[in-house]
Enzyme design. Structure first.
Site: not given
Ligand code: E4P
Length: 214
Positions: A83
């Site tokens: 990521k």
């Molecule tokens: C997933 O890839 C993201 O990091 C995550 O969905 C972020 O979610 P949030 O905005 O609730 O922290």
């Protein structure tokens, strides 16, 4: 639409793997911090639990170190996806990793133009954040829909992961966008199975079964 879990909690993932509904997992440094464990501890356990992709995020912000981190992360298991944040250095890293056959998930995507750049750099996945856009008065689900439609229009193969999903309405709306993946936090996933009429109907069926025995 495939379901990924948006958590780094191994017990939670194991519980929903038993339901047969979890294909992949996404983590981020905040989710890892919530577990009280390190990324090095949790990612191998998660990767062993699910068949599909497990996103593990780099914490470097320069291309060279992102690539170094990526090389370490992919050694953990064959289903690791790296990521990478949607910044210029991130795009450079995605390009290098794509050429090496390493899968990437470009995260922190908040616009169509960011999604296009990530896809053209060679990202396997892009993750537009629904909830965080809603938080600033924009329509996160509409962004997901727009990216999905644009990618289809131009034959772009990068898959869209609807991220920052906060509630059932987000899940329902994303299902109608044609988005191939939603990454869903545990609380939302838990609530997806619930309906008061299911409980009421089951109670009636069980009561009627008891009556029919007499
Ligand atoms: C997933 O890839 C993201 O990091 C995550 O969905 C972020 O979610 P949030 O905005 O609730 O922290």
């Amino acid at each position: 639409m495939k379901i990924f879990m948006d958590t780094a909690n191994v017990e939670e993932i194991a519980r929903f793997v038993d339901w047969g509904v979890v294909y992949g997992v996404t983590t981020n440094p905040s989710l890892i911090a919530k577990t009280g464990r390190t990324q090095a501890e949790v990612i191998p356990e998660i990767a062993a639990l699910v068949e599909g992709p497990v996103s593990a995020e780099v914490i470097s912000t320069d291309c060279e170190n992102m690539v170094k981190e990526a090389h370490e992360l992919v050694k953990i298991a064959s289903n690791i996806v790296v990521k990478i944040p949607c910044i210029a250095e991130g795009l450079k890293a995605v390009k290098i990793l794509a050429a090496e056959g390493i899968k990437t998930n470009v995260t922190l995507v908040f616009s169509m133009s960011q999604a296009l750049l990530a896809a053209r750099a060679g990202a396997t996945y892009v993750s537009p954040f629904i909830g965080r856009l809603d938080d600033i008065g924009e329509d996160g689900c509409q962004l997901v829909k727009n990216i999905v439609n644009a990618f289809e229009l131009y034959g772009i193969e990068t898959e869209v992961i609807a991220a920052s999903v906060r509630n059932l309405e987000h899940v329902d709306k994303v299902m109608l966008t044609g988005c191939s993946i939603a990454t869903i936090p545990t609380k939302v996933l838990e609530s997806m199975i619930l309906h008061p009429l299911t409980d009421k109907g089951l109670a009636t069926f069980l009561a009627d079964f008891e009556k029919s025995k007499k």
